[in-house]
Design a protein around this motif. Structure first.
Motif, short mmCIF file in Angstrom:
data_model
loop_
_atom_site.label_atom_id
_atom_site.label_comp_id
_atom_site.label_asym_id
_atom_site.label_seq_id
_atom_site.Cartn_x
_atom_site.Cartn_y
_atom_site.Cartn_z
N SER A 196 2.17 -5.86 5.34
CA SER A 196 0.74 -6.05 5.13
C SER A 196 -0.26 -5.34 6.02
O SER A 196 -1.23 -4.92 5.58
CB SER A 196 0.35 -7.46 4.88
N LEU A 197 0.08 -5.37 7.20
CA LEU A 197 -0.89 -4.51 8.19
C LEU A 197 -0.92 -3.25 7.95
O LEU A 197 -2.04 -2.54 8.08
CB LEU A 197 -0.63 -4.89 9.64
N GLY A 198 0.01 -2.66 7.89
CA GLY A 198 0.23 -1.12 7.72
C GLY A 198 -0.49 -0.81 6.44
O GLY A 198 -1.20 0.26 6.30
N VAL A 199 -0.19 -1.40 5.45
CA VAL A 199 -0.60 -1.45 3.86
C VAL A 199 -2.33 -1.43 3.92
O VAL A 199 -2.83 -0.26 3.36
CB VAL A 199 0.07 -2.28 2.87
N VAL A 200 -2.84 -2.37 4.65
CA VAL A 200 -4.30 -2.54 4.61
C VAL A 200 -5.17 -1.49 5.32
O VAL A 200 -5.91 -0.95 4.80
CB VAL A 200 -4.62 -4.12 5.18
N MET A 201 -4.34 -1.19 6.64
CA MET A 201 -5.05 -0.19 7.39
C MET A 201 -4.67 1.32 6.66
O MET A 201 -5.71 2.14 6.73
CB MET A 201 -3.94 -0.12 8.83
N GLY A 202 -3.66 1.50 6.06
CA GLY A 202 -3.59 2.87 5.16
C GLY A 202 -4.56 2.63 4.06
O GLY A 202 -5.13 3.86 3.72
#
Length: 237
Positions: free
Chosen positions: A143-149
């Motif tokens: 989720s962290l990578g998805v939101v940042m991306g």
């Protein structure tokens, strides 16, 4: 100094909230101050160009709605979120021996469920989706990578749209033809704006990863303990 046996009074209410969220509040405040400063300086620069072109000056609120202001903000935001997006993904697999910004050199990869405390290895205090399985766990695990991306992609899109509007305004003022969105995204103006921000972000990340091997900042979670040996990796002070 508190007297022996005297209990230390815990912080309450607003004071507790500020103490527990100081890092976010501090940088959030700096963000607002920087945005205000940028908008004021940008307005002065914009109006000086308006006067030089024989056009009327604009007010502060009007300037905030211009493509010139929007593109300047968006191009900085997209580079910042790109930095964190790539760093989050890269640190899953890549390591830097001796850096506090890296996992231990033997822990490269997504790690086991036990190490990540998910599924059967989650505790009662773990987030609910960390105790779940299937798609929910897969999504939450990334989720962290998805939101940042996603924020990077949206701010990049905003930069391209606002940048095209600002570029075309300049084109029309010089009696030249405006360009389409694909034409602007492929233009030197767009990539000059984009890459000058990207290179500075990549430099900062590389410098932080390397300098944290040998340099220290006492009490900072971004630094190893002052007395920690240089080869120690992934240890926080």
């Amino acid at each position: 100094m508190h007297a022996v046996g005297q209990a230390v009074r815990p912080r309450a209410g607003a004071a507790r909230f500020v103490h527990d969220n100081g890092l976010t509040l501090f940088f959030g405040g700096l963000l607002l101050l920087a945005l205000v400063g940028q908008s004021v300086a940008g307005l002065l620069e914009f109006n000086s160009q308006q006067v030089a072109a024989g056009l009327e000056e604009v007010g502060y609120l009007h300037y905030l709605t211009t493509s010139d202001f929007a593109v300047d903000v968006a191009e900085n935001w997209q580079s910042e979120f790109l930095q964190f997006f790539l760093y989050i993904l890269a640190t899953v697999w890549l390591v830097q021996r001796g850096s506090s910004e890296s996992k231990d050199v033997d822990e490269a990869g997504p790690e086991s469920d036990q190490d990540q405390q998910v599924g059967a290895h989650a505790s009662e205090d773990s987030p609910r989706w960390a105790r779940a399985g299937g798609l929910r766990l897969a999504l939450y695990s990334r989720s962290l990578g998805v939101v940042m991306g996603t924020i990077f992609a949206l701010s990049w899109l905003a930069q391209s749209v606002a940048g095209r509007a600002a570029y075309n305004a300049q084109q029309l003022s010089q009696y030249q033809d405006p360009v389409s969105w694909p034409g602007y995204v492929g233009s030197p103006d767009f990539w000059s704006r984009t890459l000058q921000n990207w290179q500075s972000e990549f430099l900062a990340v590389a410098a932080m990863a390397a300098l944290s091997i040998y340099l220290r900042q006492r009490g900072s979670s971004e630094s190893k303990p002052v007395g920690s040996p240089h080869p120690t990796t992934g240890e926080e002070g």
